[in-house]
Design an enzyme around this catalytic site. Structure first.
Site: not given
Length: 485
Positions: A134-135, A264
């Protein structure tokens, strides 16, 4: 229109009138995607970091809460916003399906110190890299990151910090938190959001041209003293190795376990960032693991130096397009020396000393760690009790060391490590004049604050937030962390 440039030049908001630079944007869209921020039902300012404003040339008293909410909650006039592209090794496995999945680069601005800083969001909505998520960011996740960054900064760790945190009014469902749970947008201020994984993605797509272009950008912006050097690329890598080695030494001395050291999550500037399931160790436990999903302890506390060196080695794959393997290996060969030198120096400071002869200092640090591991006394408590009870009388009798109203001392004769440590500490103190005792006392107080950001401490401020929306314990804790209380 350049990155984070306001559409209306008449804005009075000081954040909207900063002189934003399109540094990364100017490289072209091979490195990012333009995205749009989510819209939220509420914009409640929960945290503003006034300590960062002078670096931006802003007077905290002249910046209102509404300025924070307008600039970082509504994202007025923010076009374009950039979701950075990157890949990464996650728990040892290469993952090409990464990228900014719940945040973006909001803007870049030059600080009063001449350095370029990024504003990066977290929890601001979906991007092409959200992978079905959903960010969004939970409010507890934002609270934890604010606390981690401020605690680490005070402890001398080279870290990103949170500029602001705004509650958004959305209810989120998460498997690792009681749900529904509250949501927020957090804005992080860091030196750069370019990661090791940014280069790894370019290697994956076999784009050495884009690798060199990005590397030139990194050196120009973040290693400018290397510009003009004939061997600037190999010098860059050697300096990055040194920065990362010093960073992980800072974590180790601070008793901090990052928990997710995927490539990352490694910054190309050697800065610490992105605090998820982190934890500060309660006692010296080499195998302490912060993330519940790190089943095999890959990123446990004691593995952090080795993992960071491995990540630097993995970075050699994309950098080989520009730098010879011989130069890369030469640069990496200095990692252990940089790490141990920095770790020894930081631990000696926690013990009160700016410097000691190499043999004596190394022995003292080793005895300290051996006692802490054997006894399992509180890691942070031990050093704080040293600061609290230190006395020049420790020069007279080693039996007086830590003997006043403290529970970190074992029963007499039960710990050979502690007895040896006391004797050595006593001998070292007697190598200094009496007039130096005040300096040692000040060092102990400076490097060993009373408040340690252990998990129960975080829960103690989260509980009143979730139960009665009482934020005062959180604000009080932040103040103590920032002031070293």
């Amino acid at each position: 229109m350049t990155l984070a440039e306001p559409q209306n030049k008449n804005y009075r908001n000081p954040f909207l009138n900063l002189n934003y630079e399109p540094a990364l944007e100017s490289l072209g869209n091979d490195y990012y995607d333009e995205v749009t921020a989510a819209e939220f039902p509420q914009h409640i300012l929960r945290w503003r970091n006034d300590a960062l404003l002078p670096t931006l040339g802003l007077d905290p008293q002249a910046v209102t809460d509404d300025d924070f909410q307008e600039a970082f909650g509504f994202f007025i006039g923010r076009k374009p916003l950039l979701a950075l592209r990157y890949h990464g090794y996650q728990f040892g496995e290469y993952n090409p399906r990464l990228g900014d999945g719940r945040g973006f680069l909001y803007g870049q601005v030059r600080g009063t110190d001449g350095e370029l800083y990024d504003f990066g969001t977290k929890g601001s909505g979906t991007t092409p890299y959200s992978r079905g998520g959903d960010g969004m960011l939970t409010l507890k996740g934002g609270v934890r990151e604010v606390l981690a960054a401020e605690a680490l900064h005070r402890l001398g760790v080279h870290t990103s910090r949170c500029m602001t945190m705004i509650e958004t009014g959305l209810a989120l469902w998460r498997g690792d938190e009681p749900s529904p749970t509250r949501s927020c947008v957090m804005v992080r201020m860091s030196r750069s959001h370019i990661r090791f994984g940014t280069f790894e993605r370019l290697h994956f797509f076999q784009r050495p041209d884009l690798t060199q272009k990005l590397l030139d950008h990194v050196i120009e912006q973040y290693y400018p003293h290397l510009n003009g050097e004939q061997d600037k690329y190999s010098l860059f890598y050697a300096e990055l190795v040194k920065r990362v080695a010093k960073l992980v030494a800072q974590w180790m001395a601070a008793g901090f376990c990052h928990a997710v050291l995927n490539t990352d999550n490694m910054s190309i500037t050697g800065e610490s960032f992105d605090y998820g399931p982190y934890a500060f160790i309660p006692s010296y436990q080499p195998n302490f693991t912060a993330a519940y999903f790190d089943y095999y302890g890959r990123y446990c506390y004691s593995n952090q130096p080795g993992i960071c060196k491995l990540n630097l080695e993995l970075l050699q794959q994309p950098l080989k397009a520009v730098i010879s393997l011989e130069d890369l290996q030469a640069g990496l060969s200095g990692f252990e020396e940089h790490y141990y030198s920095e770790y020894r120096s930081l631990m000696l400071k926690k013990l009160g000393f700016e410097q000691l002869p190499l043999k004596e200092g190394s022995e003292l640090v080793l005895l300290t760690i051996e006692f802490l591991q054997e006894s399992q006394v509180g890691y942070h408590q031990f050093f704080y009790e040293m600061a609290r009870t230190f006395s020049s009388k420790w020069r007279d009798d080693p039996g007086l060391i830590l003997a006043t109203d403290t529970d970190v001392v074992p029963a007499p004769g039960t710990s050979g490590f502690f007895d040896s440590w006391c004797l050595l500490y006593h001998q070292i103190l007697n190598g200094f004049g009496l007039e130096k005792m005040d300096v040692i006392a000040r060092n102990l107080a400076r490097y060993n604050p009373k408040t340690a950001l252990l998990r129960p401490v975080i829960e103690s401020v989260w509980e009143p937030i979730t139960q009665v929306d009482d934020w005062q314990p959180f604000y009080d804790l932040v103040r103590r962390l920032q002031n070293g209380e």
